[in-house]
Structures are given as structure tokens and as C-alpha cells.
Design a protein around this motif. Structure first.
Motif: not given
Length: 164
Positions: A69-87
């Protein structure tokens, strides 16, 4: 949207696939590079060439064929994977492959989900394709609901046969 959010705002885990040929050994760095090449739908720059939409891989974790498992973002960092509504309220994990995954990947996914459910007891676990308001997708290439109903064990039709 802020780049960071408190852990208390995390409500769901969205499972993705890299949509790469099954069995090809890709890494988080590969995915990050693809997203950085400004190929739709992963455009990092606004159409005007202005500010960066996101600076690096949008997933929090990438699970490689080996199960690493490779870390891409920290848990508290907002993701960029499913659109603002879900990120804003979610974490994201991406399995390398399209619709068949190694036993090691399935095991790592199960351990990750189990650990996150302990940390976030009300965590909703869903597939990218199951999110409301997201254009139709096949990502991930399996039903997350079926996987959860199967006690998070590998779905036989989505298990990548490994060479002896």
C-alpha cells in the motif's frame, strides 16, 4: 475548498481502480504521472492554464499487485478523486488493475477497510461507480456491496490468477 479538513469530516471511503490492464505492475508514481499529463478527466490545470486544480495524486492510498500500500495523500488532506461533492468528506483507495486483483491486493484492501472502520466507526464504504451524481463509471471493476456482503473476501470472478 480547503486542501485540508479535520478528520471529523470524513464520512466515507471510496474504492477506485486504476483502469489499467489486469496484472500490470503500476505504482502510485505512475498514476501520479498520468494524472499530471493533463489527460482528461485528470486535468491538473484550469482550461485557461491558470492555477493548479490539484498538485499530486488524488488518492490517499494505492494498492499494488504485491499488496503493498503506497500513500498518496495524508488522511486530513482533501482528495481529488470523485468531484468536489464527494472529495470533501471522503478518503480514496485505488487498486492497480481494472476488474481482477491479486489475493494480496484483496487482503490489503480488507485490512485497510477494517482499520479505517475502527478509526471512523460510521465510515460508509462505497465504489466510485456507486456515488450519486457521478457520471456513469465501471470503477472499480467489481461491486463493493457484493465484496462487503462476502465478508470482504476476494470475489472469485475478480481474482487475478497468479502464475505458479
Amino acid at each position: 475548498m480547503s486542501r485540508f479538513r479535520p478528520k471529523s469530516e470524513i464520512r466515507k471511503l471510496v474504492i477506485h481502480c486504476a483502469d489499467t490492464p489486469n496484472g500490470r505492475p503500476h505504482t502510485a508514481a505512475d498514476i501520479d504521472r498520468w494524472h499530471g499529463e493533463n489527460n482528461p478527466p485528470f486535468v491538473r490545470r484550469a482550461p485557461s492554464g491558470g492555477s493548479t486544480v490539484f498538485g499530486h495524486i488524488g488518492y490517499h492510498w494505492v494498492i499494488r499487485l504485491s499488496g503493498a500500500s503506497e500513500v498518496g495523500r495524508g488522511i486530513e488532506e482533501t482528495g481529488a478523486h470523485a468531484g468536489p461533492r464527494h472529495n470533501a468528506d471522503s478518503l480514496a483507495v485505488c487498486l492497480v488493475g481494472r476488474d481482477k486483483f491479486t489475493r494480496a491486493q484483496w487482503d490489503t484492501l480488507r485490512h485497510l477497510v477494517t482499520g479505517l472502520r475502527k478509526q471512523f466507526p460510521h465510515l460508509e464504504v462505497t465504489g466510485h461507480r456507486d456515488l450519486p451524481g457521478v457520471p456513469p463509471r465501471t470503477c472499480p471493476g467489481f461491486s463493493v456491496a457484493d465484496w462487503l456482503a462476502n465478508s470482504m473476501q476476494p470475489l472469485p470472478e475478480h481474482l487475478l490468477e497468479e502464475s505458479p
